[in-house]
Design a protein around this motif. Structure first.
Motif, PDB file in Angstrom:
ATOM      1  N   ASN A 183     -33.843 119.540  28.264  1.00 20.88           N
ATOM      2  CA  ASN A 183     -33.282 118.200  28.285  1.00 20.88           C
ATOM      3  C   ASN A 183     -33.831 117.480  27.067  1.00 20.88           C
ATOM      4  O   ASN A 183     -35.046 117.283  26.946  1.00 20.88           O
ATOM      5  N   ALA A 184     -32.955 117.113  26.156  1.00 21.59           N
ATOM      6  CA  ALA A 184     -33.404 116.567  24.872  1.00 21.59           C
ATOM      7  C   ALA A 184     -34.231 115.299  25.036  1.00 21.59           C
ATOM      8  O   ALA A 184     -35.254 115.121  24.365  1.00 21.59           O
ATOM      9  N   VAL A 185     -33.806 114.424  25.941  1.00 15.54           N
ATOM     10  CA  VAL A 185     -34.532 113.170  26.133  1.00 15.54           C
ATOM     11  C   VAL A 185     -35.894 113.423  26.740  1.00 15.54           C
ATOM     12  O   VAL A 185     -36.931 113.007  26.209  1.00 15.54           O
ATOM     13  N   MET A 186     -35.932 114.123  27.881  1.00 11.97           N
ATOM     14  CA  MET A 186     -37.198 114.337  28.572  1.00 11.97           C
ATOM     15  C   MET A 186     -38.119 115.258  27.780  1.00 11.97           C
ATOM     16  O   MET A 186     -39.347 115.110  27.830  1.00 11.97           O
ATOM     17  N   GLY A 187     -37.557 116.191  27.035  1.00 14.36           N
ATOM     18  CA  GLY A 187     -38.390 117.028  26.181  1.00 14.36           C
ATOM     19  C   GLY A 187     -39.100 116.191  25.132  1.00 14.36           C
ATOM     20  O   GLY A 187     -40.300 116.350  24.891  1.00 14.36           O
ATOM     21  N   GLY A 188     -38.346 115.271  24.524  1.00  8.94           N
ATOM     22  CA  GLY A 188     -38.949 114.401  23.522  1.00  8.94           C
ATOM     23  C   GLY A 188     -40.011 113.493  24.101  1.00  8.94           C
ATOM     24  O   GLY A 188     -41.032 113.221  23.460  1.00  8.94           O
ATOM     25  N   VAL A 189     -39.788 113.016  25.317  1.00 11.46           N
ATOM     26  CA  VAL A 189     -40.769 112.144  25.968  1.00 11.46           C
ATOM     27  C   VAL A 189     -42.022 112.929  26.327  1.00 11.46           C
ATOM     28  O   VAL A 189     -43.149 112.554  25.974  1.00 11.46           O
ATOM     29  N   ALA A 190     -41.861 114.032  27.068  1.00 11.11           N
ATOM     30  CA  ALA A 190     -43.013 114.764  27.602  1.00 11.11           C
ATOM     31  C   ALA A 190     -43.903 115.334  26.507  1.00 11.11           C
ATOM     32  O   ALA A 190     -45.132 115.380  26.655  1.00 11.11           O
ATOM     33  N   LYS A 191     -43.301 115.751  25.413  1.00  9.08           N
ATOM     34  CA  LYS A 191     -44.083 116.385  24.353  1.00  9.08           C
ATOM     35  C   LYS A 191     -44.955 115.392  23.579  1.00  9.08           C
ATOM     36  O   LYS A 191     -45.790 115.803  22.777  1.00  9.08           O
ATOM     37  N   GLN A 192     -44.784 114.107  23.842  1.00 12.18           N
ATOM     38  CA  GLN A 192     -45.655 113.105  23.222  1.00 12.18           C
ATOM     39  C   GLN A 192     -47.036 113.049  23.884  1.00 12.18           C
ATOM     40  O   GLN A 192     -47.970 112.501  23.316  1.00 12.18           O
ATOM     41  N   PHE A 193     -47.125 113.614  25.107  1.00  6.02           N
ATOM     42  CA  PHE A 193     -48.309 113.390  25.922  1.00  6.02           C
ATOM     43  C   PHE A 193     -49.097 114.666  26.178  1.00  6.02           C
ATOM     44  O   PHE A 193     -48.530 115.766  26.262  1.00  6.02           O
ATOM     45  N   SER A 194     -50.395 114.505  26.362  1.00  3.71           N
ATOM     46  CA  SER A 194     -51.229 115.610  26.833  1.00  3.71           C
ATOM     47  C   SER A 194     -50.959 115.799  28.318  1.00  3.71           C
ATOM     48  O   SER A 194     -50.401 114.920  28.995  1.00  3.71           O
ATOM     49  N   ASN A 195     -51.382 116.952  28.865  1.00  2.00           N
ATOM     50  CA  ASN A 195     -51.203 117.169  30.297  1.00  2.00           C
ATOM     51  C   ASN A 195     -51.992 116.151  31.109  1.00  2.00           C
ATOM     52  O   ASN A 195     -51.547 115.714  32.178  1.00  2.00           O
ATOM     53  N   ALA A 196     -53.159 115.757  30.633  1.00  2.00           N
ATOM     54  CA  ALA A 196     -53.948 114.747  31.338  1.00  2.00           C
ATOM     55  C   ALA A 196     -53.191 113.420  31.395  1.00  2.00           C
ATOM     56  O   ALA A 196     -53.219 112.715  32.416  1.00  2.00           O
ATOM     57  N   GLU A 197     -52.506 113.078  30.326  1.00  2.00           N
ATOM     58  CA  GLU A 197     -51.729 111.843  30.312  1.00  2.00           C
ATOM     59  C   GLU A 197     -50.521 111.943  31.237  1.00  2.00           C
ATOM     60  O   GLU A 197     -50.174 110.976  31.931  1.00  2.00           O
ATOM     61  N   LEU A 198     -49.874 113.110  31.266  1.00  2.00           N
ATOM     62  CA  LEU A 198     -48.759 113.307  32.186  1.00  2.00           C
ATOM     63  C   LEU A 198     -49.221 113.179  33.635  1.00  2.00           C
ATOM     64  O   LEU A 198     -48.516 112.607  34.478  1.00  2.00           O
ATOM     65  N   LYS A 199     -50.400 113.692  33.936  1.00  2.00           N
ATOM     66  CA  LYS A 199     -50.930 113.587  35.301  1.00  2.00           C
ATOM     67  C   LYS A 199     -51.200 112.125  35.657  1.00  2.00           C
ATOM     68  O   LYS A 199     -50.937 111.699  36.797  1.00  2.00           O
ATOM     69  N   ALA A 200     -51.691 111.353  34.713  1.00  2.00           N
ATOM     70  CA  ALA A 200     -51.936 109.929  34.960  1.00  2.00           C
ATOM     71  C   ALA A 200     -50.619 109.193  35.213  1.00  2.00           C
ATOM     72  O   ALA A 200     -50.529 108.347  36.124  1.00  2.00           O
ATOM     73  N   LEU A 201     -49.607 109.500  34.434  1.00  2.00           N
ATOM     74  CA  LEU A 201     -48.295 108.892  34.648  1.00  2.00           C
ATOM     75  C   LEU A 201     -47.741 109.249  36.026  1.00  2.00           C
ATOM     76  O   LEU A 201     -47.231 108.382  36.750  1.00  2.00           O
TER      77      LEU A 201
END
Length: 221
Positions: A183-201
């Motif tokens: 998914n172009a949108v979500m791929g671009g969003v998720a790849k900005q963050f570390s896994n630790a940041e994704l877990k916080a979100l």
């Protein structure tokens, strides 16, 4: 408009065009009730956990938007979302089946007149607030993360944190035959963050009031 928001807008336009092209298919919740037996063993058990690609609670889908459910099932069927079990289920469904199942789950457990507050009742920490701004999350998922700007986008407020985390990580996975989401949108969003940041979100979004729920079903219907 920054590059990410430009991509979001373009993707929204494409999604609306796809929805318009299939608008002649009308879902029937009653018909869908007769087609969800394959779903009940995971999505109707409170606390049920999947074990692929790691252990996490399966998502709450009762109260989810119908167009998003159709979009997600279509992505599994086309291989844009990689998950062997969900791919097998989606492959067995016609477009009408998907619309009926989506109509059923979008209405399942919904209480007439109930409404979420317009804004989250839980304030994010300064760290999470900065992450939400960086990801422009509200620009797609809307007020309280439950009013998506496009009906093919999901409500995410109150969704299981571990599921959200696994889903977000999957958008960072490329060139894997069994795991990942295209998914172009979500791929671009998720790849900005570390896994630790994704877990916080994921943890923050999970803490919010939600229209999503798990509605237990009797084995015998």
């Amino acid at each position: 408009m920054n590059k990410l928001l430009t991509t979001v807008f373009a993707f929204a336009v494409a999604s609306l065009a796809t929805i318009a092209s299939s608008q002649d298919i009308v879902g029937d919740a009653k018909a869908g009730h007769a087609k969800v037996d394959m779903c009940l063993g995971c999505h109707s058990i409170v606390g049920y956990q999947a074990s692929f690609p790691e252990v996490y609670k399966v998502p709450k889908i009762s109260g989810q938007g119908a167009k998003y459910i159709i979009s997600a099932l279509g992505a599994y069927k086309k291989g844009e979302r990689k998950h062997p079990t969900m791919r097998g289920i989606a492959d067995s469904l016609s477009d009408q089946d998907m619309a009926d199942v989506a109509a059923y789950y979008s209405a399942n457990g919904v209480v007439a007149g109930a409404a979420l507050p317009p804004k989250p009742t839980v304030e994010p920490s300064p760290q999470v607030a900065a992450l939400l701004t960086k990801g422009a999350c509200v620009s797609c998922h809307g007020d309280n993360f439950s009013k998506p700007i496009d009906p093919s986008y999901p409500k995410i407020a109150g969704q299981h944190a571990d599921y959200l985390y696994v889903a977000l990580k999957s958008y960072k996975t490329d060139n894997n035959a069994l795991v990942g989401r295209s998914n172009a949108v979500m791929g671009g969003v998720a790849k900005q963050f570390s896994n630790a940041e994704l877990k916080a979100l994921a943890g923050y979004v999970h803490s919010l009031d939600s229209e999503l729920k798990v509605v237990p079903q009797s084995r015998f219907r």
